[in-house]
Design a protein around this motif. Structure first.
Motif, short mmCIF file in Angstrom:
data_model
loop_
_atom_site.label_atom_id
_atom_site.label_comp_id
_atom_site.label_asym_id
_atom_site.label_seq_id
_atom_site.Cartn_x
_atom_site.Cartn_y
_atom_site.Cartn_z
N ASP A 1 -24.12 13.00 13.08
CA ASP A 1 -24.79 13.69 14.19
C ASP A 1 -24.46 15.18 14.21
O ASP A 1 -25.21 15.97 14.78
CB ASP A 1 -24.34 13.08 15.53
CG ASP A 1 -24.62 11.59 15.59
OD1 ASP A 1 -25.81 11.21 15.51
OD2 ASP A 1 -23.66 10.80 15.69
N CYS A 2 -23.33 15.55 13.63
CA CYS A 2 -22.92 16.96 13.63
C CYS A 2 -22.16 17.29 12.36
O CYS A 2 -21.30 16.51 11.92
CB CYS A 2 -22.03 17.24 14.85
SG CYS A 2 -21.38 18.94 14.92
N ILE A 3 -22.49 18.43 11.78
CA ILE A 3 -21.71 19.01 10.68
C ILE A 3 -21.04 20.26 11.22
O ILE A 3 -21.70 21.13 11.79
CB ILE A 3 -22.59 19.36 9.47
CG1 ILE A 3 -23.13 18.09 8.82
CG2 ILE A 3 -21.81 20.19 8.45
CD1 ILE A 3 -24.12 18.35 7.70
N PHE A 4 -19.74 20.33 11.05
CA PHE A 4 -18.97 21.49 11.50
C PHE A 4 -18.40 22.21 10.29
O PHE A 4 -17.88 21.57 9.37
CB PHE A 4 -17.85 21.04 12.44
CG PHE A 4 -16.94 22.14 12.90
CD1 PHE A 4 -17.42 23.18 13.67
CD2 PHE A 4 -15.59 22.14 12.55
CE1 PHE A 4 -16.59 24.20 14.11
CE2 PHE A 4 -14.74 23.15 12.98
CZ PHE A 4 -15.24 24.19 13.76
N MET A 5 -18.51 23.54 10.29
CA MET A 5 -17.91 24.37 9.23
C MET A 5 -17.17 25.51 9.91
O MET A 5 -17.78 26.31 10.62
CB MET A 5 -18.97 24.96 8.31
CG MET A 5 -19.78 23.98 7.50
SD MET A 5 -20.93 24.87 6.41
CE MET A 5 -21.77 23.51 5.61
N SER A 6 -15.87 25.59 9.71
CA SER A 6 -15.10 26.69 10.26
C SER A 6 -14.58 27.59 9.15
O SER A 6 -13.79 27.16 8.31
CB SER A 6 -13.91 26.15 11.07
OG SER A 6 -13.12 27.22 11.57
N ALA B 1 -22.89 21.34 20.83
CA ALA B 1 -23.60 20.38 19.98
C ALA B 1 -23.85 19.05 20.69
O ALA B 1 -24.36 18.11 20.08
CB ALA B 1 -22.80 20.14 18.70
N GLN B 2 -23.48 18.98 21.97
CA GLN B 2 -23.72 17.80 22.80
C GLN B 2 -23.10 16.55 22.16
O GLN B 2 -23.76 15.52 21.97
CB GLN B 2 -25.22 17.60 23.04
CG GLN B 2 -25.86 18.80 23.76
CD GLN B 2 -27.35 18.64 23.95
OE1 GLN B 2 -27.89 17.55 23.85
NE2 GLN B 2 -28.03 19.74 24.21
N LEU B 3 -21.81 16.65 21.85
CA LEU B 3 -21.10 15.54 21.20
C LEU B 3 -20.41 14.66 22.23
O LEU B 3 -20.01 15.12 23.30
CB LEU B 3 -20.06 16.09 20.22
CG LEU B 3 -20.59 17.01 19.12
CD1 LEU B 3 -19.44 17.50 18.24
CD2 LEU B 3 -21.66 16.32 18.29
#
Length: 300
Positions: free
Chosen positions: A153-158, A83-85
């Motif tokens: 900038d990013c949403i993460f779902m695990s 995600a280029q964080l």
């Protein structure tokens, strides 16, 4: 002439303010309609949501014991790379649970991290961990995020997507809260990966419901594209892992995993009986239980 000109300017300003006021009313009306639609979706799927919340309320205190092999540092690094964080990235962990990934994001990637989960019990466990104060924790569902437009900038779902009742609404919400060129990263199972899991040798009753709940990867990609993501790709992973049969029994009895915790008591006891029979015949020898996951990445 000056008076007429003044009158003209006054009329022009009045028209401008009238148009702006009309736009504001329209904006409020549109927002109100979107809110009503999201709330209706949540209400329509309340039974599924309440069932999940009951499970996680019970499982919260021992939840992390069922995820000792999650390889969190690897996934944090992989998500940051894909995600280029970087240190200035704003990261929203939706369905953060007990916060294992959330807190590790603050340690290894960025200090601007927010964790969201509908379960107060799970968040209580998250807040009890070292470094939890570096995270802002919010009680909310994926379909209705109390977040400003373009805030991340990013949403993460695990391992969250299959628990979301209103998936289409959640996708629209994700697009709303992501900044321009933001990314959503979903860590999940494909149907092929689910069928490979040894847990279903002993609990075959759980597999049909899991195949219904988990959206297969091609369909998930279609949903993201249809609702507005410009591009979507996915990456599959496998790493060697083993598990003792008695650990499967403990996982079922303590409801560490929702795929077992949401089974009926009768089906869960059948699976435990099969495991005990396996131990009698083969001993408590480790069973191959490779970690298999897919990252689906959508770019706004």
């Amino acid at each position: 002439m000056r008076l007429r000109g003044s009158n003209l300017r006054t009329d022009s300003r009045s028209q401008y303010h009238s148009e702006k006021e009309s736009d504001r009313h329209k904006g409020r009306a549109d927002k109100s309609e979107r809110t009503a639609y999201r709330m209706k979706t949540i209400e329509m799927n309340q039974s599924q949501t309440e069932s999940s919340l009951r499970h996680f309320a019970i499982a919260s205190k021992s939840y992390d014991r069922g995820r000792l092999n999650d390889k969190v540092p690897f996934w944090i690094e992989e998500v940051a790379r894909k995600a280029q964080l970087g240190p200035e990235s704003r990261i929203l962990d939706v369905g953060c649970g007990t916060g294992s990934f959330t807190i590790d994001f603050t340690r290894k990637v960025s200090r601007q991290v927010v964790g969201v989960d509908p379960s107060r019990e799970m968040l209580a466990q998250a807040k009890s961990k070292p470094d939890s104060r570096s995270v802002e924790w919010i009680v909310a569902v994926a379909e209705f995020l109390p977040i400003v437009d373009g805030g991340f900038d990013c949403i993460f779902m695990s391992q969250v997507w299959h628990h979301i009742a209103g998936k289409e609404v959640a996708v629209k919400e994700s697009l709303r809260v992501l900044d321009e060129n933001g990314r959503i990263v979903i860590r999940t199972f494909s149907h092929e990966q689910l069928r490979q899991k040894p847990v279903f040798w002993f609990f075959p009753e759980a597999l049909p419901s899991q195949l219904r709940e988990y959206t297969d990867i091609p369909e998930l990609e279609k949903i993201l594209i249809y609702h507005g993501y410009r591009s979507v790709d996915h990456h599959s992973y496998r790493s060697e892992n083993y598990m003792l049969p008695r650990k499967y029994i403990e996982a079922a009895e303590k409801r560490w995993w929702s795929m077992l915790g949401l089974l009926s008591d009768e089906d869960r006891q059948r699976g435990i009986a099969r495991l005990k029979e396996h131990i009698r015949e083969h001993g408590d020898e480790k069973i191959g239980n490779d970690d298999v996951f897919t990252l689906v990445i959508g770019k706004k």
